[in-house]
Design a protein around this motif. Sequence first.
Motif, PDB file in Angstrom:
ATOM      1  N   ARG A 159      64.580  39.701  16.530  1.00  0.00           N
ATOM      2  CA  ARG A 159      65.261  40.089  17.771  1.00  0.00           C
ATOM      3  C   ARG A 159      65.491  41.586  17.693  1.00  0.00           C
ATOM      4  O   ARG A 159      66.237  42.072  16.837  1.00  0.00           O
ATOM      5  N   GLU A 160      64.831  42.316  18.556  1.00  0.00           N
ATOM      6  CA  GLU A 160      64.889  43.772  18.510  1.00  0.00           C
ATOM      7  C   GLU A 160      66.252  44.289  18.939  1.00  0.00           C
ATOM      8  O   GLU A 160      66.922  43.693  19.796  1.00  0.00           O
ATOM      9  N   HIS A 176      71.296  42.831  20.527  1.00  0.00           N
ATOM     10  CA  HIS A 176      69.953  42.365  20.204  1.00  0.00           C
ATOM     11  C   HIS A 176      69.425  41.481  21.321  1.00  0.00           C
ATOM     12  O   HIS A 176      70.201  40.792  22.004  1.00  0.00           O
ATOM     13  N   GLU A 177      68.144  41.526  21.527  1.00  0.00           N
ATOM     14  CA  GLU A 177      67.523  40.710  22.568  1.00  0.00           C
ATOM     15  C   GLU A 177      67.846  39.239  22.330  1.00  0.00           C
ATOM     16  O   GLU A 177      67.876  38.782  21.177  1.00  0.00           O
ATOM     17  N   SER A 261      69.441  40.035   8.061  1.00  0.00           N
ATOM     18  CA  SER A 261      69.551  38.619   8.394  1.00  0.00           C
ATOM     19  C   SER A 261      70.902  38.269   9.013  1.00  0.00           C
ATOM     20  O   SER A 261      71.135  37.119   9.386  1.00  0.00           O
ATOM     21  N   HIS A 262      71.793  39.256   9.102  1.00  0.00           N
ATOM     22  CA  HIS A 262      73.145  39.045   9.645  1.00  0.00           C
ATOM     23  C   HIS A 262      73.252  39.832  10.941  1.00  0.00           C
ATOM     24  O   HIS A 262      73.214  41.059  10.947  1.00  0.00           O
ATOM     25  N   ILE A 263      73.402  39.128  12.052  1.00  0.00           N
ATOM     26  CA  ILE A 263      73.334  39.800  13.349  1.00  0.00           C
ATOM     27  C   ILE A 263      74.465  40.809  13.543  1.00  0.00           C
ATOM     28  O   ILE A 263      74.294  41.842  14.207  1.00  0.00           O
ATOM     29  N   TYR A 273      67.244  42.400  13.958  1.00  0.00           N
ATOM     30  CA  TYR A 273      67.769  41.168  13.373  1.00  0.00           C
ATOM     31  C   TYR A 273      66.593  40.242  13.088  1.00  0.00           C
ATOM     32  O   TYR A 273      65.820  39.894  13.975  1.00  0.00           O
ATOM     33  N   ILE A 274      66.439  39.846  11.818  1.00  0.00           N
ATOM     34  CA  ILE A 274      65.307  39.014  11.403  1.00  0.00           C
ATOM     35  C   ILE A 274      65.834  37.664  10.953  1.00  0.00           C
ATOM     36  O   ILE A 274      66.337  37.516   9.828  1.00  0.00           O
TER      37      ILE A 274
END
Length: 424
Positions: A159-160, A176-177, A261-263, A273-274
């Motif tokens: 999420r970019e 984030h998108e 990995s943590h938004i 965010y991955i």
Amino acid sequence: MLYYLFRFLEQYNIPGSHLWSYISFRALLALILSLVISAWFGEFFIKWMKRRKIFETERDPAIDPFGVEKKGVPTMGGIIIIVSILVPVLLLGRIRNVYLILMVITTVWLGFLGFMDDYIKIFRQDKAGLKGKYKIVGQVTIGFIVGIVLYLSPDVVMRENVSEPVQSHRTEVVKHEPVAHKSLKTTIPFTKHHNLSYSDIMSFVGTHKVAAGWILFVLMTIIVVTAVSNGANLNDGMDGMCAGNSAVIGAVLGVLAYVSSHIGFASYFDIMYIPHSEELVVFLSAFVGAMVGFLWYNAFPAQIFMGDTGSLTIGGIIGVGAVIIHKELLLPILCGIFFVESLSVIIQTQWFKFMKRKGQRVRVFRATPIHDNFRKLDHQLDQTSRYILKGWPHRPFHESKITIRFWITTIILAALTIITLKIR
């Protein structure tokens, strides 16, 4: 495996089973377990190698000006590192996670490649080891596999990060998108929003820029894996050098994997965010534990050498880990020691070849990789060659001092790498 067992038991309200859902708990457990395994298995492995008289090919004593004897030291210590990583990961990680699978494959692949090199050196008494072209083919292949899997797998999404202006406070809020999707963006330091898209780089091809961007991404993955793997291999020349540097690098990659990995943290640092990349934190925790545990036996004076079995694997793990969390462009800073080691060898060899064609024997450094430059005595130099930096350093240093100073340099570079997320 234990992860799935305790998540199953959680359905029956078994006390303590809920802890396995916390990434911090599993990561710390992996760190401790890898330390214990490396300490226990390391001692067993060293004794086993000595009983069978499987030693490192005797090093030239002229290399060390302090005349430190290094005879009868076992090699292939990378096996200790690999076992200390894989056992905790397979026990504590979510094995079906695509990122974890890629890291395990990379570890086994490059571990086998390095093992073949050490095997040829020891059992066939060939100091050259595995031919360089076969090493490159092996590194390029695993880089290609990782790049293709990241391109094709539907689980590899992100999420970019986007910024929305807040007029009342004259500032921006990072969000984030809402939907995760495939993306060719990567983190680039010192720029606003930290994003660089491989497809934008290839925009000159017009409507095919996305496809060209993925091709560029795969090529970048190959370059990163090959370069970092070779850099770690060159850095493995003094007791504790590569293991200490790699422990610091692995710790920073673990932090970057966690924030990615943590938004909430991803928003704070204004990075992508991955989802599901938290499993890399478990792997990298085991990696750091294995490095520190290996130092128990590899610190000066070394009781065992990691060999190419360890160094090639270490570099590959660092390279693939950085690519997965889209932080590969931070590696020139984070892995600055590896970069300088490789650059020194390239400069030395290419300059010597260039001057030789002109009928002169001129070298830039006293010795390469660069760490050897700091312990070379004048009488150990090639008297038929001229050295541009012959007076640097003014006196030789003991390898333990060189090693610790390289560790300190890596710690500084590690801090700078994290700071780049806020400097833009």
